[in-house]
Design an enzyme around this catalytic site. Structure first.
Site, PDB file in Angstrom:
ATOM      1  N   SER A  86     -22.173   3.860 -47.875  1.00 12.01           N
ATOM      2  CA  SER A  86     -21.560   2.951 -46.900  1.00 12.01           C
ATOM      3  C   SER A  86     -22.594   1.986 -46.323  1.00 12.01           C
ATOM      4  O   SER A  86     -23.791   2.283 -46.273  1.00 12.01           O
ATOM      5  CB  SER A  86     -20.930   3.748 -45.758  1.00 12.01           C
ATOM      6  OG  SER A  86     -20.033   4.703 -46.247  1.00 12.01           O
TER       7      SER A  86
HETATM    8  N1  SAH Z   1     -20.551   7.942 -46.286  1.00 10.60           N
HETATM    9  C1  SAH Z   1     -20.705   8.063 -47.706  1.00 10.60           C
HETATM   10  C2  SAH Z   1     -19.545   7.279 -48.294  1.00 10.60           C
HETATM   11  C3  SAH Z   1     -19.287   7.504 -49.687  1.00 10.60           C
HETATM   12  S1  SAH Z   1     -17.912   6.604 -50.326  1.00 10.60           S
HETATM   13  C4  SAH Z   1     -22.056   7.470 -48.085  1.00 10.60           C
HETATM   14  O1  SAH Z   1     -22.554   6.669 -47.319  1.00 10.60           O
HETATM   15  O2  SAH Z   1     -22.610   7.790 -49.132  1.00 10.60           O
HETATM   16  C5  SAH Z   1     -16.588   7.735 -50.037  1.00 10.60           C
HETATM   17  C6  SAH Z   1     -16.723   9.105 -50.623  1.00 10.60           C
HETATM   18  O3  SAH Z   1     -15.500   9.800 -50.378  1.00 10.60           O
HETATM   19  C7  SAH Z   1     -16.948   9.141 -52.124  1.00 10.60           C
HETATM   20  O4  SAH Z   1     -18.100   9.877 -52.389  1.00 10.60           O
HETATM   21  C8  SAH Z   1     -15.707   9.834 -52.674  1.00 10.60           C
HETATM   22  O5  SAH Z   1     -15.951  10.646 -53.793  1.00 10.60           O
HETATM   23  C9  SAH Z   1     -15.270  10.661 -51.475  1.00 10.60           C
HETATM   24  N2  SAH Z   1     -13.857  11.071 -51.476  1.00 10.60           N
HETATM   25  C10 SAH Z   1     -12.768  10.328 -51.766  1.00 10.60           C
HETATM   26  N3  SAH Z   1     -11.650  11.060 -51.603  1.00 10.60           N
HETATM   27  C11 SAH Z   1     -12.048  12.291 -51.187  1.00 10.60           C
HETATM   28  C12 SAH Z   1     -11.362  13.493 -50.858  1.00 10.60           C
HETATM   29  N4  SAH Z   1     -10.021  13.592 -50.917  1.00 10.60           N
HETATM   30  N5  SAH Z   1     -12.083  14.576 -50.469  1.00 10.60           N
HETATM   31  C13 SAH Z   1     -13.437  14.499 -50.405  1.00 10.60           C
HETATM   32  N6  SAH Z   1     -14.148  13.405 -50.701  1.00 10.60           N
HETATM   33  C14 SAH Z   1     -13.462  12.309 -51.091  1.00 10.60           C
END
Ligand code: SAH
Length: 230
Positions: A75
């Site tokens: 993010s």
């Molecule tokens: N805050 C994290 C954001 C990653 S993007 C960072 O800065 O790295 C969002 C993440 O949510 C992804 O890794 C994706 O795999 C995860 N995601 C999406 N749907 C999900 C779910 N139902 N349960 C758990 N993780 C999920």
């Protein structure tokens, strides 16, 4: 230079990945309206360049989202800071220190590293195993001993640990999953992007004894909350 030396340089950061670069990023976020000094302190501290591929590390302290593999992104720092502040800071500027917090979609683990020092216990769920396999040891190495990770579908929450004083969801959906609202403690807060696939509003839901208060914070663009696990 030996590989041990180059490893050390990568860890502590030089030039575009140095403490100076982190300070500049925190200054930018403050100018953009982040008011919580506690959150800005974590931005100054967390080595974001370690959460991304080495080939991209020169961009680590620019205020942008970056690819982390598996079609996902780390993010944008401003959004991480805004969500953390929304979860923890009251209108009068006072910081809450919640007991139990749930993070859905921990991805690279960067948001986890920002949040963990500000809460008592953090429970992080990620649906893609390869992301967990790199974030889990990194968080341990950075000394975040109060984090428990789980591989699974965060839409279901973490029933065995509920209720939570805070829930932070880092992936967007048309509405807040019912299970997550049910697992929010009275007085607790949930922060999550809600809306269409590429554009959402950052929503803050605060639960009280007799209902809930909802507030829209800012337009955001998150990857979608997906079912199941990989
Ligand atoms: N805050 C994290 C954001 C990653 S993007 C960072 O800065 O790295 C969002 C993440 O949510 C992804 O890794 C994706 O795999 C995860 N995601 C999406 N749907 C999900 C779910 N139902 N349960 C758990 N993780 C999920």
């Amino acid at each position: 230079m030996s590989s041990a030396q180059s490893g050390l340089r990568r860890r502590s950061g030089i030039g575009l990945t140095s403490a100076r670069a982190r300070d500049r990023l925190a200054e930018q976020l403050e100018q953009r309206g982040i008011r919580s000094q506690e959150v800005l302190e974590q931005i100054r501290r967390a080595p974001r360049h370690l959460f991304i591929d080495e080939a991209l590390e020169r961009y680590a302290y620019q205020d942008n989202a970056l690819p982390i593999g598996a079609g996902q992104t780390i993010s944008q720092p401003y959004v991480v800071a805004l969500m953390t502040q929304a979860l923890l800071m009251d209108d009068d500027g006072r910081m809450r220190r919640p007991g139990k917090v749930l993070e859905v979609g921990s991805g690279s683990g960067y948001q986890t590293a920002i949040l963990a020092p500000l809460v008592r216990q953090l429970f992080a769920i990620e649906r893609i195993r390869s992301l967990l396999d790199s974030s889990r040891p990194l968080l341990r190495e950075l000394g975040c001993g109060n984090v428990r990770f789980r591989h699974g579908d965060g839409k279901e929450g973490w029933p065995g640990q509920a209720p939570f004083d805070g829930i932070l969801v880092a992936a967007g959906a048309a509405s807040v999953p019912e299970a997550l609202l049910e697992q929010l403690a009275p007085g607790g807060r949930l922060v999550m992007p809600v809306g269409g696939r590429d554009r959402q509003k950052l929503l803050c839901v605060e639960r009280s004894e007799d209902g809930e208060v909802r507030e829209n914070l800012a337009p955001v663009a998150f990857v979608p909350l997906l079912p199941g696990q990989e």
